[in-house]
Design a protein around this motif. Structure first.
Motif, PDB file in Angstrom:
ATOM      1  N   VAL A 196       1.024  -1.311  -0.304  1.00  0.00           N
ATOM      2  CA  VAL A 196       0.415  -0.130  -0.139  1.00  0.00           C
ATOM      3  C   VAL A 196       0.600   1.415   0.195  1.00  0.00           C
ATOM      4  CG1 VAL A 196      -2.017   1.228   1.298  1.00  0.00           C
ATOM      5  CG2 VAL A 196      -1.680  -1.062   0.972  1.00  0.00           C
ATOM      6  N   LEU A 197       0.781   1.900  -0.745  1.00  0.00           N
ATOM      7  CA  LEU A 197       0.793   3.498  -0.660  1.00  0.00           C
ATOM      8  C   LEU A 197       0.193   4.957  -0.531  1.00  0.00           C
ATOM      9  CD1 LEU A 197       3.962   5.287  -1.940  1.00  0.00           C
ATOM     10  CD2 LEU A 197       2.987   5.157  -3.758  1.00  0.00           C
ATOM     11  N   ILE A 198       0.530   5.097   0.165  1.00  0.00           N
ATOM     12  CA  ILE A 198       0.078   5.704   1.219  1.00  0.00           C
ATOM     13  C   ILE A 198       0.440   7.536   1.210  1.00  0.00           C
ATOM     14  CG2 ILE A 198      -0.881   7.409   3.117  1.00  0.00           C
ATOM     15  CD1 ILE A 198      -1.733   4.132   3.999  1.00  0.00           C
ATOM     16  N   GLU A 199      -0.367   8.197   0.058  1.00  0.00           N
ATOM     17  CA  GLU A 199       0.578   9.697   0.484  1.00  0.00           C
ATOM     18  C   GLU A 199       1.238  10.110  -0.419  1.00  0.00           C
ATOM     19  OE1 GLU A 199      -0.310  14.385   2.011  1.00  0.00           O
ATOM     20  OE2 GLU A 199      -0.814  12.342   3.268  1.00  0.00           O
ATOM     21  N   GLY A 200       1.667   9.199  -1.632  1.00  0.00           N
ATOM     22  CA  GLY A 200       2.791   8.970  -2.584  1.00  0.00           C
ATOM     23  C   GLY A 200       3.090  11.201  -2.471  1.00  0.00           C
ATOM     24  N   PRO A 201       4.643  11.348  -3.397  1.00  0.00           N
ATOM     25  CA  PRO A 201       4.912  12.912  -2.884  1.00  0.00           C
ATOM     26  C   PRO A 201       4.215  13.428  -4.813  1.00  0.00           C
ATOM     27  CG  PRO A 201       7.420  11.518  -3.057  1.00  0.00           C
ATOM     28  CD  PRO A 201       5.279  10.995  -2.683  1.00  0.00           C
ATOM     29  N   ALA A 202       3.827  14.361  -5.061  1.00  0.00           N
ATOM     30  CA  ALA A 202       3.558  14.298  -6.511  1.00  0.00           C
ATOM     31  C   ALA A 202       4.360  14.537  -7.518  1.00  0.00           C
ATOM     32  CB  ALA A 202       3.171  16.424  -6.977  1.00  0.00           C
ATOM     33  N   GLU A 203       5.801  14.305  -7.034  1.00  0.00           N
ATOM     34  CA  GLU A 203       6.708  14.229  -8.146  1.00  0.00           C
ATOM     35  C   GLU A 203       7.226  12.799  -8.738  1.00  0.00           C
ATOM     36  OE1 GLU A 203       7.299  15.235  -4.422  1.00  0.00           O
ATOM     37  OE2 GLU A 203       8.089  17.678  -5.572  1.00  0.00           O
ATOM     38  N   MET A 204       5.870  11.731  -7.804  1.00  0.00           N
ATOM     39  CA  MET A 204       6.189  10.469  -8.699  1.00  0.00           C
ATOM     40  C   MET A 204       4.918  10.297  -9.591  1.00  0.00           C
ATOM     41  SD  MET A 204       8.470   8.372  -7.601  1.00  0.00           S
ATOM     42  CE  MET A 204       7.543   6.722  -7.617  1.00  0.00           C
ATOM     43  N   ASN A 205       4.066  11.573  -9.338  1.00  0.00           N
ATOM     44  CA  ASN A 205       3.096  10.962 -10.428  1.00  0.00           C
ATOM     45  C   ASN A 205       3.730  10.240 -11.636  1.00  0.00           C
ATOM     46  OD1 ASN A 205       1.902  11.654  -8.285  1.00  0.00           O
ATOM     47  ND2 ASN A 205       0.937  13.776  -9.783  1.00  0.00           N
ATOM     48  N   GLY A 206       5.071  10.705 -12.253  1.00  0.00           N
ATOM     49  CA  GLY A 206       4.835  10.640 -13.131  1.00  0.00           C
ATOM     50  C   GLY A 206       5.143   8.871 -13.602  1.00  0.00           C
TER      51      GLY A 206
END
Length: 60
Positions: A31-41
């Motif tokens: 489960v990944l919770i609240e990943g940073p926006a920089e990881m979106n891509g």
């Protein structure tokens, strides 16, 4: 199993119940919770054969 993404835009009791219910139903291995926006891509990289646990570091 393929990745399941559950978008939560804010913190609330209702959202917490939704996440809890989804985890109970799907029983995921990770489960990944609240990943940073920089990881979106780069989310597809989380599906590679990593040795767990995996941590993502982000700073501003």
């Amino acid at each position: 199993m393929s990745a399941v993404f559950l978008g939560v835009r804010h913190h609330s009791p209702a959202c917490a119940r939704l996440v809890e219910r989804t985890i109970e139903e799907i029983r995921p291995a990770q489960v990944l919770i609240e990943g940073p926006a920089e990881m979106n891509g780069r989310l597809d990289e989380l599906l590679l054969g990593h040795e767990l646990p995996v941590a993502v570091f982000s700073h501003y």
